[in-house]
Design a protein around this motif. Structure first.
Motif, mmCIF file in Angstrom:
data_model
loop_
_atom_site.group_PDB
_atom_site.id
_atom_site.type_symbol
_atom_site.label_atom_id
_atom_site.label_comp_id
_atom_site.label_asym_id
_atom_site.label_seq_id
_atom_site.Cartn_x
_atom_site.Cartn_y
_atom_site.Cartn_z
ATOM 1 N N PHE A 102 18.568 41.750 12.433
ATOM 2 C CA PHE A 102 19.375 40.684 11.915
ATOM 3 C C PHE A 102 21.267 41.216 12.966
ATOM 4 C CE2 PHE A 102 23.238 39.310 9.206
ATOM 5 C CZ PHE A 102 22.512 38.203 8.936
ATOM 6 N N SER A 103 21.271 42.527 13.702
ATOM 7 C CA SER A 103 22.686 42.494 14.334
ATOM 8 C C SER A 103 22.245 42.661 15.052
ATOM 9 C CB SER A 103 23.182 43.857 13.728
ATOM 10 O OG SER A 103 22.295 45.035 14.096
ATOM 11 N N GLY A 104 21.364 42.589 15.897
ATOM 12 C CA GLY A 104 21.202 41.981 17.283
ATOM 13 C C GLY A 104 21.704 40.239 17.205
ATOM 14 N N CYS A 105 20.920 40.127 16.300
ATOM 15 C CA CYS A 105 20.470 38.694 15.936
ATOM 16 C C CYS A 105 22.160 37.832 16.800
ATOM 17 C CB CYS A 105 19.762 37.908 15.941
ATOM 18 S SG CYS A 105 19.762 35.647 15.361
ATOM 19 N N ILE A 106 23.073 38.524 15.476
ATOM 20 C CA ILE A 106 24.563 37.885 15.679
ATOM 21 C C ILE A 106 25.140 38.200 16.942
ATOM 22 C CG2 ILE A 106 26.644 38.614 14.444
ATOM 23 C CD1 ILE A 106 24.076 36.701 13.159
ATOM 24 N N ALA A 107 24.722 39.490 17.810
ATOM 25 C CA ALA A 107 24.756 40.191 18.563
ATOM 26 C C ALA A 107 24.918 39.054 20.433
ATOM 27 C CB ALA A 107 24.121 41.445 18.781
ATOM 28 N N GLN A 108 23.803 38.272 19.955
ATOM 29 C CA GLN A 108 23.771 37.348 20.649
ATOM 30 C C GLN A 108 23.825 36.359 20.032
ATOM 31 O OE1 GLN A 108 19.347 36.714 21.154
ATOM 32 N NE2 GLN A 108 18.898 38.689 22.752
ATOM 33 N N ILE A 109 24.406 35.703 19.503
ATOM 34 C CA ILE A 109 24.282 34.759 19.273
ATOM 35 C C ILE A 109 26.531 34.341 19.838
ATOM 36 C CG2 ILE A 109 25.801 32.692 17.608
ATOM 37 C CD1 ILE A 109 23.059 33.919 16.245
ATOM 38 N N LEU A 159 31.186 33.578 23.465
ATOM 39 C CA LEU A 159 31.365 34.372 24.462
ATOM 40 C C LEU A 159 31.796 33.618 25.718
ATOM 41 C CD1 LEU A 159 34.203 36.034 24.946
ATOM 42 C CD2 LEU A 159 32.455 37.933 25.073
ATOM 43 N N PHE A 160 30.512 34.089 26.130
ATOM 44 C CA PHE A 160 30.064 33.938 27.402
ATOM 45 C C PHE A 160 30.121 32.570 28.274
ATOM 46 C CE2 PHE A 160 28.205 38.060 27.698
ATOM 47 C CZ PHE A 160 28.894 38.843 27.725
ATOM 48 N N THR A 161 29.661 31.297 27.991
ATOM 49 C CA THR A 161 29.945 29.687 27.571
ATOM 50 C C THR A 161 30.844 29.505 27.505
ATOM 51 O OG1 THR A 161 28.154 29.428 25.832
ATOM 52 C CG2 THR A 161 27.208 29.993 27.345
ATOM 53 N N GLY A 162 31.375 29.571 26.586
ATOM 54 C CA GLY A 162 33.020 29.104 26.884
ATOM 55 C C GLY A 162 33.702 29.760 27.500
ATOM 56 N N GLY A 163 33.754 31.021 27.809
ATOM 57 C CA GLY A 163 34.086 31.231 28.822
ATOM 58 C C GLY A 163 34.456 30.763 30.143
ATOM 59 N N GLY A 213 36.946 32.171 24.994
ATOM 60 C CA GLY A 213 35.328 32.324 24.714
ATOM 61 C C GLY A 213 35.717 33.343 23.345
ATOM 62 N N LEU A 214 36.385 33.669 23.613
ATOM 63 C CA LEU A 214 36.520 34.507 21.984
ATOM 64 C C LEU A 214 37.103 34.165 20.368
ATOM 65 C CD1 LEU A 214 36.565 37.404 21.195
ATOM 66 C CD2 LEU A 214 39.225 38.323 21.622
ATOM 67 N N VAL A 215 37.841 33.068 21.276
ATOM 68 C CA VAL A 215 38.209 32.173 20.184
ATOM 69 C C VAL A 215 37.042 31.421 19.175
ATOM 70 C CG1 VAL A 215 39.756 30.264 18.703
ATOM 71 C CG2 VAL A 215 40.938 32.269 20.183
ATOM 72 N N HIS A 216 36.374 30.781 20.882
ATOM 73 C CA HIS A 216 35.088 30.057 20.324
ATOM 74 C C HIS A 216 34.079 30.404 19.934
ATOM 75 C CE1 HIS A 216 32.097 26.927 20.928
ATOM 76 N NE2 HIS A 216 31.049 27.631 21.514
ATOM 77 N N THR A 217 33.739 31.911 20.275
ATOM 78 C CA THR A 217 32.824 32.358 19.736
ATOM 79 C C THR A 217 32.766 32.801 17.904
ATOM 80 O OG1 THR A 217 30.792 34.537 19.732
ATOM 81 C CG2 THR A 217 33.251 35.147 20.651
ATOM 82 N N LEU A 218 34.164 33.112 18.462
ATOM 83 C CA LEU A 218 34.158 34.078 16.306
ATOM 84 C C LEU A 218 34.663 33.172 15.784
ATOM 85 C CD1 LEU A 218 37.813 36.452 17.191
ATOM 86 C CD2 LEU A 218 35.308 36.383 16.613
ATOM 87 N N SER A 219 34.770 31.635 15.431
ATOM 88 C CA SER A 219 34.522 30.480 14.785
ATOM 89 C C SER A 219 33.483 30.219 14.582
ATOM 90 C CB SER A 219 35.224 29.480 15.546
ATOM 91 O OG SER A 219 35.070 28.698 16.818
ATOM 92 N N GLN A 220 32.124 30.224 16.131
ATOM 93 C CA GLN A 220 31.318 29.740 14.980
ATOM 94 C C GLN A 220 30.675 31.136 14.294
ATOM 95 O OE1 GLN A 220 30.758 26.769 16.227
ATOM 96 N NE2 GLN A 220 29.722 26.709 18.351
ATOM 97 N N LEU A 221 30.380 31.630 14.601
ATOM 98 C CA LEU A 221 29.934 33.192 13.922
ATOM 99 C C LEU A 221 30.484 32.695 12.143
ATOM 100 C CD1 LEU A 221 30.675 36.423 15.856
ATOM 101 C CD2 LEU A 221 28.387 34.902 14.993
ATOM 102 N N ASN A 235 32.877 21.940 16.854
ATOM 103 C CA ASN A 235 33.414 22.785 17.671
ATOM 104 C C ASN A 235 32.617 23.428 18.534
ATOM 105 O OD1 ASN A 235 34.046 25.570 18.926
ATOM 106 N ND2 ASN A 235 33.875 26.390 16.520
ATOM 107 N N SER A 236 31.398 23.448 19.062
ATOM 108 C CA SER A 236 30.799 22.978 20.400
ATOM 109 C C SER A 236 31.588 21.374 21.160
ATOM 110 C CB SER A 236 29.745 23.027 20.533
ATOM 111 O OG SER A 236 29.427 24.289 19.688
ATOM 112 N N GLY A 237 31.390 20.633 20.383
ATOM 113 C CA GLY A 237 31.317 19.485 20.781
ATOM 114 C C GLY A 237 33.251 18.875 21.667
ATOM 115 N N ILE A 238 34.012 19.854 20.832
ATOM 116 C CA ILE A 238 35.605 19.849 21.408
ATOM 117 C C ILE A 238 36.059 20.381 23.244
ATOM 118 C CG2 ILE A 238 37.628 20.731 21.003
ATOM 119 C CD1 ILE A 238 36.927 19.847 17.919
#
Length: 323
Positions: free
Chosen positions: A94-101, A106-110, A152-160, A202-205
């Motif tokens: 479960f933690s590995g899955c959250i890490a992948q998300i 992070l990388f795609t947003g950046g 990228g960091l703000v984007h991924t934290l908001s998704q999580l 979030n992703s659309g914006i």
């Protein structure tokens, strides 16, 4: 929504790219070769840009950072996918899955913001060449790179924040080769419609705003090139064509998966391969094969490291050991 994660699912089962046992070994070899090429190709770009003084310019500085992001983007899930081709039980904690998300967003947003920065660099170089050195200073380039990571960091934290507290109490089969956010959210033990809408917004914006900025900058550049047809402008157009190719291959799958209504399709797995594997491998190919300066610098580096060294060029310790 309960703020405490009430999950009882300790792991997720990944179905991978296909269920055919006959294709598993072929995919293992194929994607292993691709991953090695991605890492070595992008590392070569980083080493070339860093070591060659003629490439110490804003465009190549941003390109080196793009290569670093591409290595990270290809590494968040590809090694596990390759290992899973030889495994019967394809699972992830479960933690590995959250890490992948976390890392994929992070990388795609950046990278989205970094591609906008590269387009801005080309806009200044072509439309305001006399002010290029002043506008695209080293400090400005470093700021653009830091902004890309921050976004990228703000984007991924908001998704999580939308998904990490969802309760997962039963279904745990993800029909993908990594923990794809739309597919993982579907497994929650509640009506996730509101969360899905928030994720899409979030992703659309981020996707549509950066893609729109890229389109506007490319249109302005193309109009400028149209009225200034010369050898220099032809070279600029060649560089711009490489940028457009990367943008289409990167943004197309992302927009299809994350911006359209929250429905998963079988083709999503194929599209995910584009921005996780194919785009990182295309960047070094496109930016090196279409760029004379990069090819010349790479030849210089390879010649220096591969040609036999004369005794006079060897370090003193090595020379003494020969006698």
């Amino acid at each position: 929504m309960d703020k405490v994660n009430s999950s009882v699912v300790s792991e997720f089962v990944l179905l991978g790219l296909c269920s055919s046992q006959d294709l598993q070994f072929f995919f293992f070899v194929f994607f292993s070769v691709l991953y090695v090429v991605i890492v070595l190709g992008n590392l070569l770009i980083i080493m070339t840009v860093t070591s060659d003084n003629s490439l110490h310019s804003p465009m190549y500085f941003l390109l080196g950072n793009l290569s670093f992001v591409d290595i990270c983007q290809a590494s968040f899930a590809t090694p596990k996918m390759i290992a899973d081709f030889l495994s019967e039980h394809k699972s992830i904690s479960f933690s590995g899955c959250i890490a992948q998300i976390f890392f994929i967003h992070l990388f795609t947003g950046g990278e989205m913001v970094l591609l906008v920065s590269m387009a801005y660099d080309r806009y200044v170089a072509i439309c305001k060449p006399l002010h290029y050195v002043v506008i695209m200073s080293r400090r400005k380039c470093s700021f653009l790179v830091m902004v890309s990571w921050a976004v990228g960091l703000v984007h991924t934290l908001s998704q999580l924040s939308f998904t990490v507290n969802l309760p997962f109490c039963g279904p745990n089969v993800v029909d993908s080769f990594f923990c794809d956010l739309p597919r993982v959210t579907k497994l929650a033990c509640l009506d996730s419609y509101t969360v899905e809408i928030l994720i899409v917004v979030n992703s659309g914006i981020l996707s549509l705003s950066t893609f729109s900025l890229l389109l506007v900058s490319y249109i302005i550049i193309l109009v400028t090139i149209w009225f200034k047809s010369s050898a220099a402008m032809a070279k600029a157009f060649s560089t711009l064509a490489a940028h457009i190719t990367v943008v289409i291959l990167f943004f197309g799958p992302c927009i299809f998966i994350y911006v359209w209504p929250f429905t998963t399709y079988p083709v999503d797995k194929l599209l995910a391969i584009f921005y996780t594997i194919f785009t990182p491998i295309l960047n070094p190919i496109i930016y090196t094969l279409r760029n004379r300066d990069m090819k010349a610098a790479m030849r210089k580096i390879m010649t220096y490291y591969l040609r036999p060294k004369k005794i006079s060029e060897m370090p003193l310790v090595v020379r003494n050991s020969l006698y």
